[in-house]
Design a protein around this motif. Structure first.
Motif, PDB file in Angstrom:
ATOM      1  N   ARG A  27       7.691  18.950  -9.366  1.00 26.53           N
ATOM      2  CA  ARG A  27       7.384  18.191 -10.583  1.00 26.53           C
ATOM      3  C   ARG A  27       7.727  18.961 -11.846  1.00 26.53           C
ATOM      4  O   ARG A  27       8.424  18.469 -12.724  1.00 26.53           O
ATOM      5  CB  ARG A  27       5.899  17.809 -10.601  1.00 26.53           C
ATOM      6  N   ASN A  33      10.099  12.865 -10.209  1.00 31.65           N
ATOM      7  CA  ASN A  33       9.121  11.838 -10.519  1.00 31.65           C
ATOM      8  C   ASN A  33       7.879  12.064  -9.677  1.00 31.65           C
ATOM      9  O   ASN A  33       7.974  12.414  -8.503  1.00 31.65           O
ATOM     10  CB  ASN A  33       9.769  10.479 -10.199  1.00 31.65           C
ATOM     11  N   LYS A  34       6.709  11.858 -10.259  1.00 30.73           N
ATOM     12  CA  LYS A  34       5.458  12.110  -9.552  1.00 30.73           C
ATOM     13  C   LYS A  34       5.325  11.241  -8.302  1.00 30.73           C
ATOM     14  O   LYS A  34       4.786  11.675  -7.286  1.00 30.73           O
ATOM     15  CB  LYS A  34       4.262  11.887 -10.468  1.00 30.73           C
ATOM     16  N   ASP A  35       5.844  10.023  -8.344  1.00 29.44           N
ATOM     17  CA  ASP A  35       5.808   9.156  -7.160  1.00 29.44           C
ATOM     18  C   ASP A  35       6.653   9.738  -6.031  1.00 29.44           C
ATOM     19  O   ASP A  35       6.292   9.642  -4.863  1.00 29.44           O
ATOM     20  CB  ASP A  35       6.279   7.748  -7.502  1.00 29.44           C
ATOM     21  N   ASP A  36       7.790  10.344  -6.371  1.00 29.82           N
ATOM     22  CA  ASP A  36       8.637  10.969  -5.357  1.00 29.82           C
ATOM     23  C   ASP A  36       7.981  12.217  -4.773  1.00 29.82           C
ATOM     24  O   ASP A  36       8.104  12.495  -3.580  1.00 29.82           O
ATOM     25  CB  ASP A  36      10.015  11.309  -5.932  1.00 29.82           C
ATOM     26  N   ALA A  38       4.760  12.620  -4.500  1.00 32.31           N
ATOM     27  CA  ALA A  38       3.722  12.074  -3.623  1.00 32.31           C
ATOM     28  C   ALA A  38       4.311  11.638  -2.286  1.00 32.31           C
ATOM     29  O   ALA A  38       3.743  11.904  -1.222  1.00 32.31           O
ATOM     30  CB  ALA A  38       3.018  10.904  -4.298  1.00 32.31           C
ATOM     31  N   LEU A  39       5.456  10.985  -2.334  1.00 28.69           N
ATOM     32  CA  LEU A  39       6.119  10.551  -1.103  1.00 28.69           C
ATOM     33  C   LEU A  39       6.512  11.755  -0.249  1.00 28.69           C
ATOM     34  O   LEU A  39       6.296  11.760   0.965  1.00 28.69           O
ATOM     35  CB  LEU A  39       7.355   9.715  -1.452  1.00 28.69           C
ATOM     36  N   GLN A  46      -1.750   5.133  -4.266  1.00 31.85           N
ATOM     37  CA  GLN A  46      -0.887   4.517  -5.277  1.00 31.85           C
ATOM     38  C   GLN A  46      -1.083   5.103  -6.679  1.00 31.85           C
ATOM     39  O   GLN A  46      -0.184   5.048  -7.502  1.00 31.85           O
ATOM     40  CB  GLN A  46      -1.148   3.008  -5.322  1.00 31.85           C
ATOM     41  N   ARG A  47      -2.243   5.650  -6.948  1.00 32.57           N
ATOM     42  CA  ARG A  47      -2.528   6.193  -8.282  1.00 32.57           C
ATOM     43  C   ARG A  47      -2.264   7.691  -8.378  1.00 32.57           C
ATOM     44  O   ARG A  47      -2.540   8.307  -9.397  1.00 32.57           O
ATOM     45  CB  ARG A  47      -3.976   5.908  -8.657  1.00 32.57           C
ATOM     46  N   ASN A  48      -1.789   8.299  -7.328  1.00 30.98           N
ATOM     47  CA  ASN A  48      -1.443   9.724  -7.295  1.00 30.98           C
ATOM     48  C   ASN A  48      -2.627  10.651  -7.549  1.00 30.98           C
ATOM     49  O   ASN A  48      -2.451  11.770  -8.030  1.00 30.98           O
ATOM     50  CB  ASN A  48      -0.319  10.044  -8.281  1.00 30.98           C
ATOM     51  N   THR A  51      -2.074  13.673  -5.310  1.00 36.49           N
ATOM     52  CA  THR A  51      -0.901  14.417  -5.771  1.00 36.49           C
ATOM     53  C   THR A  51      -1.224  15.207  -7.034  1.00 36.49           C
ATOM     54  O   THR A  51      -0.772  16.345  -7.186  1.00 36.49           O
ATOM     55  CB  THR A  51       0.270  13.457  -6.035  1.00 36.49           C
TER      56      THR A  51
END
Length: 66
Positions: A27, A33-36, A38-39, A46-48, A51
Protein backbone atom coordinates in the motif's frame (compact mmCIF):
# COMPACT_ATOMS: atom_id res chain seq x y z
CA UNK A 1 7.64 -19.49 8.03
CA UNK A 2 9.99 -21.95 9.59
CA UNK A 3 11.56 -22.53 6.17
CA UNK A 4 12.01 -18.79 5.63
CA UNK A 5 13.73 -18.48 8.99
CA UNK A 6 16.01 -21.41 8.16
CA UNK A 7 16.84 -20.42 4.56
CA UNK A 8 17.60 -16.81 5.41
CA UNK A 9 19.24 -17.46 8.77
CA UNK A 10 16.76 -15.03 10.31
CA UNK A 11 14.74 -15.75 13.39
CA UNK A 12 11.47 -14.45 14.65
CA UNK A 13 9.73 -14.11 11.30
CA UNK A 14 6.11 -15.06 11.76
CA UNK A 15 3.20 -15.38 9.37
CA UNK A 16 1.60 -12.29 10.94
CA UNK A 17 4.82 -10.30 10.48
CA UNK A 18 5.02 -11.34 6.83
CA UNK A 19 1.39 -10.34 6.20
CA UNK A 20 1.85 -7.02 7.96
CA UNK A 21 5.03 -6.29 6.01
CA UNK A 22 3.46 -7.19 2.68
CA UNK A 23 0.31 -5.16 3.33
CA UNK A 24 2.21 -2.14 4.50
CA UNK A 25 4.75 -2.19 1.66
CA UNK A 26 2.16 -2.95 -1.01
CA UNK A 27 0.00 0.00 0.00
CA UNK A 28 2.50 2.62 1.13
CA UNK A 29 5.50 1.96 -1.12
CA UNK A 30 3.96 0.33 -4.21
CA UNK A 31 0.77 2.38 -3.95
CA UNK A 32 -1.47 -0.63 -4.48
CA UNK A 33 -5.17 -0.01 -4.09
CA UNK A 34 -6.35 -1.01 -0.62
CA UNK A 35 -8.94 -3.38 -2.12
CA UNK A 36 -6.16 -5.17 -4.04
CA UNK A 37 -4.07 -5.44 -0.88
CA UNK A 38 -7.07 -6.96 0.89
CA UNK A 39 -7.54 -9.44 -1.94
CA UNK A 40 -3.86 -10.42 -1.83
CA UNK A 41 -4.11 -10.97 1.93
CA UNK A 42 -7.26 -13.05 1.40
CA UNK A 43 -9.41 -10.69 3.46
CA UNK A 44 -13.13 -10.87 2.72
CA UNK A 45 -14.28 -7.79 4.65
CA UNK A 46 -15.83 -5.30 2.20
CA UNK A 47 -14.92 -2.33 4.40
CA UNK A 48 -11.25 -3.32 4.77
CA UNK A 49 -11.41 -3.25 8.57
CA UNK A 50 -8.98 -6.17 8.87
CA UNK A 51 -6.72 -4.87 6.09
CA UNK A 52 -6.45 -1.50 7.84
CA UNK A 53 -4.86 -3.27 10.80
CA UNK A 54 -1.96 -4.35 8.57
CA UNK A 55 -1.32 -0.95 6.97
CA UNK A 56 0.38 2.01 8.62
CA UNK A 57 -1.36 5.31 7.91
CA UNK A 58 0.49 7.17 5.16
CA UNK A 59 -1.28 10.41 4.38
CA UNK A 60 1.09 11.22 1.50
CA UNK A 61 -1.02 8.95 -0.71
CA UNK A 62 -4.03 11.17 -0.02
CA UNK A 63 -1.96 14.34 -0.38
CA UNK A 64 -0.72 13.23 -3.81
CA UNK A 65 -4.25 12.69 -5.05
CA UNK A 66 -5.33 16.27 -4.28
Amino acid sequence: MEMVNKNTELSGITYYWAQHSFGNLARNKCRMNKDDVALALNHVDQRNKVTNIYIEKDWSIVDESL
